[in-house]
Design a protein around this motif. Structure first.
Motif, short mmCIF file in Angstrom:
data_model
loop_
_atom_site.label_atom_id
_atom_site.label_comp_id
_atom_site.label_asym_id
_atom_site.label_seq_id
_atom_site.Cartn_x
_atom_site.Cartn_y
_atom_site.Cartn_z
N LEU A 64 0.84 -1.20 0.00
CA LEU A 64 0.00 0.00 0.00
C LEU A 64 0.88 1.26 0.00
O LEU A 64 0.56 2.25 -0.66
N ASP A 65 1.99 1.21 0.74
CA ASP A 65 2.92 2.35 0.77
C ASP A 65 3.51 2.63 -0.61
O ASP A 65 3.59 3.77 -1.04
N ILE A 66 3.93 1.55 -1.28
CA ILE A 66 4.54 1.73 -2.61
C ILE A 66 3.50 2.30 -3.58
O ILE A 66 3.78 3.22 -4.35
N PHE A 67 2.30 1.78 -3.50
CA PHE A 67 1.24 2.29 -4.36
C PHE A 67 1.02 3.78 -4.09
O PHE A 67 0.82 4.57 -5.01
N ALA A 68 1.07 4.16 -2.81
CA ALA A 68 0.84 5.57 -2.46
C ALA A 68 1.97 6.45 -3.02
O ALA A 68 1.73 7.55 -3.50
N LYS A 106 -9.76 -4.83 -4.81
CA LYS A 106 -11.09 -4.24 -4.81
C LYS A 106 -11.00 -2.76 -5.18
O LYS A 106 -11.77 -2.26 -5.99
N ALA A 107 -10.03 -2.08 -4.59
CA ALA A 107 -9.91 -0.64 -4.83
C ALA A 107 -9.58 -0.36 -6.30
O ALA A 107 -9.98 0.65 -6.85
N PHE A 108 -8.82 -1.30 -6.91
CA PHE A 108 -8.41 -1.08 -8.30
C PHE A 108 -9.40 -1.69 -9.31
O PHE A 108 -9.09 -1.85 -10.48
N HIS A 109 -10.55 -1.98 -8.80
CA HIS A 109 -11.61 -2.55 -9.62
C HIS A 109 -11.82 -1.76 -10.92
O HIS A 109 -11.85 -2.31 -12.01
N ALA A 110 -11.96 -0.44 -10.73
CA ALA A 110 -12.24 0.41 -11.90
C ALA A 110 -11.08 0.38 -12.88
O ALA A 110 -11.28 0.24 -14.10
N THR A 111 -9.85 0.49 -12.35
CA THR A 111 -8.67 0.48 -13.21
C THR A 111 -8.59 -0.83 -14.00
O THR A 111 -8.18 -0.85 -15.16
N VAL A 137 -5.92 4.32 -4.00
CA VAL A 137 -4.93 3.95 -2.99
C VAL A 137 -5.35 4.46 -1.61
O VAL A 137 -5.28 3.74 -0.62
N GLU A 138 -5.84 5.70 -1.55
CA GLU A 138 -6.24 6.24 -0.25
C GLU A 138 -7.37 5.40 0.34
O GLU A 138 -7.36 5.06 1.54
N SER A 139 -8.31 5.05 -0.51
CA SER A 139 -9.43 4.24 -0.04
C SER A 139 -8.95 2.88 0.48
O SER A 139 -9.34 2.44 1.56
#
Ligand SMILES: Nc1nc2c(ncn2[C@@H]2O[C@H](COP(=O)(O)OP(=O)(O)OP(=O)(O)O)[C@@H](O)[C@H]2O)c(=O)[nH]1
Ligand SMILES: [Mg+2]
Length: 379
Positions: free
Chosen positions: A110-114, A277-282, A126-128
């Motif tokens: 999650l940190d790397i993604f941020a 889940k968060a990257f569902h849209a992407t 990522v924030e979500s």
């Protein structure tokens, strides 16, 4: 990326092998090392344990906690990082027992993604994901998030940690709801784009695969050759999760054989569910594709396990049944070019993304694949 003024944290890495074979376990620990480095940590010691099941309360066995504590002291570690997603209870117990900040694999990812998130959509996603992961772990995370040092971009000092902790649970929940609303808006914009493309009836080819396999390199090489517009290029780099967004480009090969190519976020072993889940849209482009290209770094000794991870994640995304060509990329690093065509077949191709003949072969395969799907679907 900005690297000055970064204070590297000394990290002790710990992992439990609950029955996977030794090689697979070693690979997971190696990957944890790379993840830690990408989070501006310096791995100083590794402690591992074989257990039938992870310990419910502490993840490792009680005796092992003592060993970790001693190793942390001996190697002057600032933080302990565990190779699995820790439950809120494990996190809080370990923090107490070890008396030092504790992080897990999921937090590192999650940190790397941020750190890498560039577009509005990626930032929202990522924030979500981070807030959802943080919420049940608020108490346990407190120590880890308020620790000194680390990268200017790490969870501790980026503000996403401490600032959020000042807020109470309700405020975080409110923020998650707001992020979801904003994501819905972005998602609606994406849907408009998709509808436009579907109306144009150009086949959509989606690249998927393990991080660092060469997806963006293939995208850029095809753009270079068939689009000739440098502004349409994406970031390709030897680092974990170079790409976080989905980019779609029209590849104009002539002869009415254009196709749309999408490049998206790479996969990794134990990718957190909250992130998927968060990257569902992407990742929506993947589900909507006419053809998938599974890009594999065939020169990586672990490429088979990486393919397995990719296929598992595709199943989770409900994209497992789509027509797929396996692109064994980076073949130049492990075999002679004369081998490529010999080893290629109907649904697999060996290439080097940096060679013209490979690109031409790949485009032919893509178009054949599209034709097959389109005739089945009566496109
Ligand atoms: N030798 C060689 N290197 C390659 C080839 N394809 C990609 N690379 C290198 O591999 C590294 C990773 O490439 P990327 O294209 O960024 O990988 P990616 O799959 O997009 O990675 P993520 O965005 O992290 O998912 C870069 O340093 C590339 O230069 C190839 O065919 N041969
Ligand atoms: Mg990429």
């Amino acid at each position: 990326m900005e690297t000055k003024n970064i204070q590297y944290e000394r990290a002790l890495l710990a992992g439990v092998n609950t029955g996977t074979d030794e090689q697979e376990f070693a690979r997971s620990m190696e990957e944890l090392k790379s993840l830690a480095k990408a989070c501006y940590m310096e791995p100083v010691a590794i402690v591992t344990q074989n257990l039938e099941h992870g310990n419910k309360a502490l993840y490792v066995g009680t005796g092992k906690v003592r060993e970790i504590k001693e190793a942390a002291l001996a190697y002057d570690a600032d933080v302990a990082v565990f190779d699995d997603a820790l439950t809120p209870a494990q996190l809080s117990n370990l923090q107490k027992e070890l008396d030092m900040p504790v992080l897990d694999r999921t937090t590192l990812i999650l940190d790397i993604f941020a750190i890498r998130a560039g577009t509005r959509e990626a930032k929202l996603q990522v924030e979500s994901a981070r807030l959802k992961y943080l919420l049940p772990r608020l108490v346990g995370m407190h120590e880890a998030l308020t620790r000194q040092g680390g990268a200017s971009g790490s969870m501790s000092s980026r503000g996403a940690g401490e600032k959020k902790l000042e807020l109470d649970r309700r405020k975080i929940e409110k923020r998650i709801a707001q992020l979801n609303r904003e994501l819905k808006e972005v998602s609606a914009e994406r849907e408009v784009q998709r509808k436009k493309r579907q109306a144009a009836r150009i086949p959509l080819v989606a690249m998927v695969g393990y991080t660092n396999a060469g997806k963006s390199t293939i995208m850029n090489a095809l753009v270079d050759r068939y689009v000739k517009d440098d502004d349409k290029k994406v970031l390709e780099k030897d680092m974990l999760f170079a790409t976080l967004d989905t980019t779609v480009r029209q590849i104009c090969t002539g002869n009415n054989q254009d196709f749309l190519l999408s490049d998206t976020v790479g996969f990794i072993h134990k990718l957190p569910h909250s992130l998927i889940k968060a990257f569902h849209a992407t990742l929506e482009e993947v589900r909507n594709a006419d053809l998938l290209l599974q890009v594999v770094n065939v020169s990586d000794p672990h490429y088979k396990e990486q393919m397995h991870t990719t296929e598992e994640l595709l199943a989770e995304l409900h994209a497992a049944g789509l027509p797929m060509i396996t692109v064994y990329n980076q073949a130049d690093r492990c075999m002679d070019a004369v081998e490529y065509p010999k080893r290629s077949g109907m649904d697999k191709v060996f290439i080097c993304a940096k060679e013209t003949s490979s690109l031409e072969l790949l485009v032919r395969m893509i178009w054949n694949g599209c034709m097959k799907t389109m005739s089945v679907r009566n496109f």
